[in-house]
Design a protein around this motif. Structure first.
Motif, PDB file in Angstrom:
ATOM      1  N   GLN A  56      -6.948   4.445   7.824  1.00  0.00           N
ATOM      2  CA  GLN A  56      -5.735   3.634   7.823  1.00  0.00           C
ATOM      3  C   GLN A  56      -4.959   3.748   9.136  1.00  0.00           C
ATOM      4  N   TYR A  57      -5.351   4.646  10.015  1.00  0.00           N
ATOM      5  CA  TYR A  57      -4.633   4.891  11.254  1.00  0.00           C
ATOM      6  C   TYR A  57      -5.368   4.274  12.440  1.00  0.00           C
ATOM      7  N   PRO A  74       0.573   6.311   4.871  1.00  0.00           N
ATOM      8  CA  PRO A  74      -0.848   6.403   4.521  1.00  0.00           C
ATOM      9  C   PRO A  74      -1.362   7.837   4.653  1.00  0.00           C
ATOM     10  N   TRP A  91       2.698   4.349   1.138  1.00  0.00           N
ATOM     11  CA  TRP A  91       3.233   4.622   2.474  1.00  0.00           C
ATOM     12  C   TRP A  91       4.026   5.917   2.450  1.00  0.00           C
ATOM     13  N   VAL A 137       0.856  -1.186   0.000  1.00  0.00           N
ATOM     14  CA  VAL A 137       0.000   0.000   0.000  1.00  0.00           C
ATOM     15  C   VAL A 137       0.887   1.230   0.000  1.00  0.00           C
TER      16      VAL A 137
END
Length: 129
Positions: free
Chosen positions: A115-116, A110, A108, A106
């Protein structure tokens, strides 16, 4: 448990500058990302900037490029968001967040809030016109 505490929010005039700090604690891995997000009244939370702990790669939202800078000497300790040439539309609660890297494939670091995994409580930035 990872802990994040934001500070540095204030009332500032348009064109001014602020530096936000994110105090980071209890991250036990070396590969992670820290992101800054903001949420204005009545609006969805949006990504502002993020930084990779391993190589310092950064992401910026188009709306803040060339005005905001995310940085860190030791991202396990503190991550800063330097905000210059502030505009009234930058008014929001600013949050820092962390995600541990569990895999690859993915983009990076993010840039999306979902996503966190770990979040601070936020600090208010108000920009007057």
């Amino acid at each position: 448990e990872v802990e994040l505490v934001e500070s540095g929010g204030a009332l500032v005039q348009a064109g001014g500058s602020l530096r936000l700090s994110c105090a980071v604690a209890n991250i036990l891995v070396d590969d992670f990302a820290i992101g800054w997000f903001r949420q204005a009244p009545g609006k969805a939370r949006e990504g502002v900037a993020s930084i990779s702990s391993v190589d310092g790669v950064t992401y910026y939202a188009e709306s803040v490029k060339d005005r905001f800078t995310i940085s860190s000497v030791n991202p396990k300790n503190t991550v800063w968001l330097q905000m210059n040439d502030l505009k009234p539309e930058d008014t929001a609660v600013y949050y820092c967040a962390a995600v541990l890297r569990l895999g690859y494939g993915v983009s990076w670091p993010p840039s999306l809030d979902w996503q966190y995994d770990y979040w601070g409580k936020g600090t208010l930035v108000t920009v007057s016109s």
